[in-house]
Write a protein that holds these residues in place. Structure first.
Motif, PDB file in Angstrom:
ATOM      1  N   ASP A 194      88.263   4.352   0.178  1.00  0.00           N
ATOM      2  CA  ASP A 194      88.648   5.322   1.216  1.00  0.00           C
ATOM      3  C   ASP A 194      88.851   4.663   2.571  1.00  0.00           C
ATOM      4  O   ASP A 194      89.695   5.093   3.362  1.00  0.00           O
ATOM      5  CB  ASP A 194      87.595   6.425   1.324  1.00  0.00           C
ATOM      6  N   ARG A 207      92.155   3.187   2.387  1.00  0.00           N
ATOM      7  CA  ARG A 207      93.140   4.259   2.268  1.00  0.00           C
ATOM      8  C   ARG A 207      93.501   4.877   3.620  1.00  0.00           C
ATOM      9  O   ARG A 207      94.592   5.446   3.778  1.00  0.00           O
ATOM     10  CB  ARG A 207      92.568   5.348   1.350  1.00  0.00           C
ATOM     11  N   LEU A 240      96.794   4.294   4.848  1.00  0.00           N
ATOM     12  CA  LEU A 240      97.902   4.980   4.163  1.00  0.00           C
ATOM     13  C   LEU A 240      97.892   6.478   4.455  1.00  0.00           C
ATOM     14  O   LEU A 240      98.904   7.159   4.275  1.00  0.00           O
ATOM     15  CB  LEU A 240      97.806   4.740   2.648  1.00  0.00           C
ATOM     16  N   ASP A 241      96.717   7.007   4.910  1.00  0.00           N
ATOM     17  CA  ASP A 241      96.627   8.431   5.262  1.00  0.00           C
ATOM     18  C   ASP A 241      97.709   8.825   6.254  1.00  0.00           C
ATOM     19  O   ASP A 241      98.265   9.919   6.171  1.00  0.00           O
ATOM     20  CB  ASP A 241      95.262   8.737   5.899  1.00  0.00           C
ATOM     21  N   PHE A 256      99.980   9.610   2.080  1.00  0.00           N
ATOM     22  CA  PHE A 256     100.048   9.174   0.688  1.00  0.00           C
ATOM     23  C   PHE A 256      99.107  10.001  -0.169  1.00  0.00           C
ATOM     24  O   PHE A 256      97.983  10.253   0.213  1.00  0.00           O
ATOM     25  CB  PHE A 256      99.629   7.698   0.585  1.00  0.00           C
ATOM     26  N   LYS A 278      96.637  10.403  -3.485  1.00  0.00           N
ATOM     27  CA  LYS A 278      95.632   9.451  -3.957  1.00  0.00           C
ATOM     28  C   LYS A 278      96.203   8.496  -5.014  1.00  0.00           C
ATOM     29  O   LYS A 278      95.967   7.293  -4.976  1.00  0.00           O
ATOM     30  CB  LYS A 278      94.431  10.196  -4.528  1.00  0.00           C
ATOM     31  N   ALA A 332      98.319   5.963  -3.344  1.00  0.00           N
ATOM     32  CA  ALA A 332      97.486   5.041  -2.589  1.00  0.00           C
ATOM     33  C   ALA A 332      96.851   4.023  -3.537  1.00  0.00           C
ATOM     34  O   ALA A 332      96.765   2.836  -3.230  1.00  0.00           O
ATOM     35  CB  ALA A 332      96.401   5.808  -1.833  1.00  0.00           C
ATOM     36  N   ARG A 333      96.446   4.499  -4.724  1.00  0.00           N
ATOM     37  CA  ARG A 333      95.822   3.626  -5.708  1.00  0.00           C
ATOM     38  C   ARG A 333      96.762   2.491  -6.114  1.00  0.00           C
ATOM     39  O   ARG A 333      96.361   1.338  -6.213  1.00  0.00           O
ATOM     40  CB  ARG A 333      95.489   4.447  -6.949  1.00  0.00           C
ATOM     41  N   ARG A 358      98.957   1.046  -4.454  1.00  0.00           N
ATOM     42  CA  ARG A 358      99.045   0.030  -3.416  1.00  0.00           C
ATOM     43  C   ARG A 358      97.733  -0.721  -3.244  1.00  0.00           C
ATOM     44  O   ARG A 358      97.721  -1.934  -3.018  1.00  0.00           O
ATOM     45  CB  ARG A 358      99.382   0.691  -2.057  1.00  0.00           C
ATOM     46  N   ILE A 359      96.614   0.034  -3.319  1.00  0.00           N
ATOM     47  CA  ILE A 359      95.332  -0.542  -2.901  1.00  0.00           C
ATOM     48  C   ILE A 359      94.673  -1.361  -4.010  1.00  0.00           C
ATOM     49  O   ILE A 359      94.125  -2.430  -3.757  1.00  0.00           O
ATOM     50  CB  ILE A 359      94.394   0.574  -2.406  1.00  0.00           C
ATOM     51  N   ARG A 417      92.363  -3.460   4.634  1.00  0.00           N
ATOM     52  CA  ARG A 417      92.941  -2.358   5.405  1.00  0.00           C
ATOM     53  C   ARG A 417      94.072  -2.868   6.300  1.00  0.00           C
ATOM     54  O   ARG A 417      95.083  -2.192   6.491  1.00  0.00           O
ATOM     55  CB  ARG A 417      91.849  -1.688   6.247  1.00  0.00           C
ATOM     56  N   ASN A 425      99.544  -2.385   4.575  1.00  0.00           N
ATOM     57  CA  ASN A 425     100.888  -1.955   4.968  1.00  0.00           C
ATOM     58  C   ASN A 425     101.863  -3.117   5.120  1.00  0.00           C
ATOM     59  O   ASN A 425     102.932  -2.935   5.706  1.00  0.00           O
ATOM     60  CB  ASN A 425     100.824  -1.182   6.283  1.00  0.00           C
TER      61      ASN A 425
END
Ligand SMILES: Nc1ncnc2c1ncn2[C@@H]1O[C@H](COP(=O)(O)OP(=O)(O)O)[C@@H](O)[C@H]1O
Ligand SMILES: [Mg+2]
Lengths: 292, 218
Positions: free
Chosen positions: B98, B101, B104-105, B109, B111, B114-115, B117-118, B150, B154
């Motif tokens: 989180d 994330r 990306l919020d 994005f 979830k 986001a997953r 990417r993360i 984090r 991006n």
């Protein structure tokens, strides 16, 4: 667009719930203020309606000048528009009237008839039974020949309208003061809540969240406060009405329920005020922040 | 990519944090910013992410003169910059996933997106097993890797690191350096502030010195 809307609303509602203890105090304080406002409006409105119904403006009295002919006067008064009926009271009839209505007054019998005033009583038609119509009618009567004076309770009408104006002014001032208090409470609550979220705001600011993105949840939060206050204060008023005001209503013959238009305006205005206040608070908080 | 022209910063109280600083950092370049505490290193980085404006001179980031950048454009500038701090600036109550994330919020994005990417990034940084652990239970080195995740999620063109190894032992510091150098290889301009003079010896790169707000090429 919907994704954004959902995201922001969800975050705002989460804020509201997370900081419920914090926001609860504001909701209670604001609702108490609004409850006082509702009560003031209902009592003010009740008194206005009550005086309207008590103060019946339906008759005008014409007092003729000396030696005027009552019958001619009655005829020309009857031609004025808005007149339903004209009754002539001669001095003798006035004497009878007083004897019947005030039997406690002694020594009326030996007095001669002509020292009692004679007058005409004009009954206004149904749709002319109000202060304004009677005033315009009286104006026409005063211009007629042989009329000494005309009366329909002018003094009382003036006092009534002054009183109503005073009540309205007080209610208006109360609405303004309570809105200002509401703005301050919401401003402070949003500010305190944002303070607790400083770290999160800082992170969003660093990763490139726009001001709208950062402040929107707090504005939704303010909206939640406003909406809860509307619900809580109106329900509390309803309970107050059922338990207390209804009995006063029955005893005093007042109508104390809030009008629909008041409820509607309040339901729209209160959340709007909290949104604006939240917006100002959130933006000024953001401006005052500098991240190291 | 980063272009300073005779930049001066004066803070209230007539504190000259930067004096006449000119600096050019190209795409894919790694630059150390060295100097004593209070020399103006953090001030230099804060100018790059437009936290405030220079008192005089011109700061251009990716072609934008930040002095004339409208307030509402600053977030879009920051989206091209990954920033890493000595104190991590993570949210301790949230888990690793989180925290990453949050970057990306701002793009709203979902979830699952986001997953995608993360997770690969967490695997690269050796954090995948820790993804559901709250940040407050991590060690300093792990926290700094989360902060880097984090900053990188991006794909920023610029990476700013303000003493990222300041709180770490040498093994962890070396691991963080590896990650920053890897980002540089991928094409990002990396500015790393440190007062640890051993760092440029172990990982040689261009270095500039700040001394009481003045810049000298080392
Ligand atoms: N917001 C501020 N207001 C006033 N002075 C500041 C501010 N930020 C930094 N300074 C001063 O500017 C100088 C440089 O600070 P900084 O860039 O943080 O140094 P460092 O090289 O240790 O990171 C210091 O003397 C500091 O006191
Ligand atoms: Mg510093």
């Amino acid at each position: 667009m919907t994704a954004k809307f959902l995201f922001v609303s969800a975050r705002g509602i989460k804020l509201f719930l997370n900081y419920f203890k914090n926001s609860l105090m504001s909701v209670i304080a604001l609702s108490a203020l609004f409850l006082i406002l509702h009560t003031a409006f209902s009592i003010g409105g009740g008194i206005s309606r009550f005086t309207d119904s008590v103060a019946r403006f339906d008759t005008v009295r014409i007092y003729p000048a000396e030696k005027a002919d009552l019958q001619t006067l009655a005829k020309s008064a009857g031609d004025v528009s808005g007149v339903e009926a004209v009754t002539v009271y001669s001095g003798k009839e006035t004497k009878e009237y007083i004897k019947q209505n005030a039997p406690a007054i002694d020594g009326i019998e030996p007095l001669p008839d002509d020292i009692f005033p004679s007058f005409l009583e004009i009954l206004a038609a149904k749709d002319h039974q109000n202060a304004q119509s009677l005033e315009s009618m009286s104006k026409q009567f005063r211009e007629m020949n042989g009329v000494e004076s005309v009366s329909y309770g002018q003094e009382w009408a003036k006092r009534l309208s002054d009183g109503k104006r005073a009540i309205n002014a007080i209610l208006f001032a109360a609405a303004i003061i309570f809105s200002a208090a509401g703005i301050l409470i919401v401003y402070q609550t949003v500010s305190v809540t944002m303070n607790k979220y400083t770290e999160e705001i800082q992170v969003y600011s660093i990763v490139g969240g726009t001001e709208v993105f950062i402040t929107m949840p707090f504005i939704v939060f303010a909206l939640c406060i406003g909406a809860s206050c509307v619900l809580l204060s109106l329900s509390c008023y309803k309970i107050l009405y059922m338990t207390l005001l209804l009995s006063i209503e029955n005893a005093a013959g007042l109508t104390l329920s809030l009008s629909w238009s008041y409820c509607l305006i309040f339901t729209v205005a209160a959340p709007t005020v909290t949104i604006i206040s939240g917006f100002i608070s959130a933006n000024s908080f953001l401006r005052s922040c500098r991240w190291q | 990519m980063i272009n300073f022209e005779r930049v001066g910063v004066i803070f209230p109280g007539n504190c000259h944090a930067l004096r006449d600083v000119s600096l050019n950092v190209a795409r894919g370049e790694f630059v150390y910013v060295l100097g004593r505490s209070g020399a103006g290193k953090s001030t230099l980085l804060r100018l790059i992410y437009a936290d405030f404006m220079p008192t005089c001179g011109v700061v251009r980031i990716a072609g934008n003169d930040i002095t004339f950048l409208p307030r509402c454009r600053i977030p879009y500038l920051r989206r091209q910059i990954g920033i890493i701090f000595q104190d991590y600036k993570l949210l301790n109550e949230k888990n690793v996933f989180d925290n990453v994330r949050m970057a990306l919020d701002i793009y709203f994005f979902r979830k699952s997106m986001a997953r995608e990417r993360i997770w690969p990034l967490l695997k690269q940084l050796g954090l995948f097993e820790l993804r559901d652990v709250e940040v407050k239970r991590l060690s300093g080195g792990e926290k700094q890797r989360v902060a880097i995740a984090r900053a990188l999620v991006n794909d920023p063109q610029i990476i700013l690191a303000d003493e990222p190894t300041g709180n770490l032992d040498s093994a962890n510091a070396a691991a963080i350096m590896e990650l920053l150098l890897r980002a540089q290889v991928k094409g990002a301009a990396v500015l790393m502030v440190t007062h640890d003079l051993n760092m440029p010896e172990k990982f040689p790169a261009r270095a500039v010195h700040l001394d009481a707000g003045r810049l000298e090429n080392a």
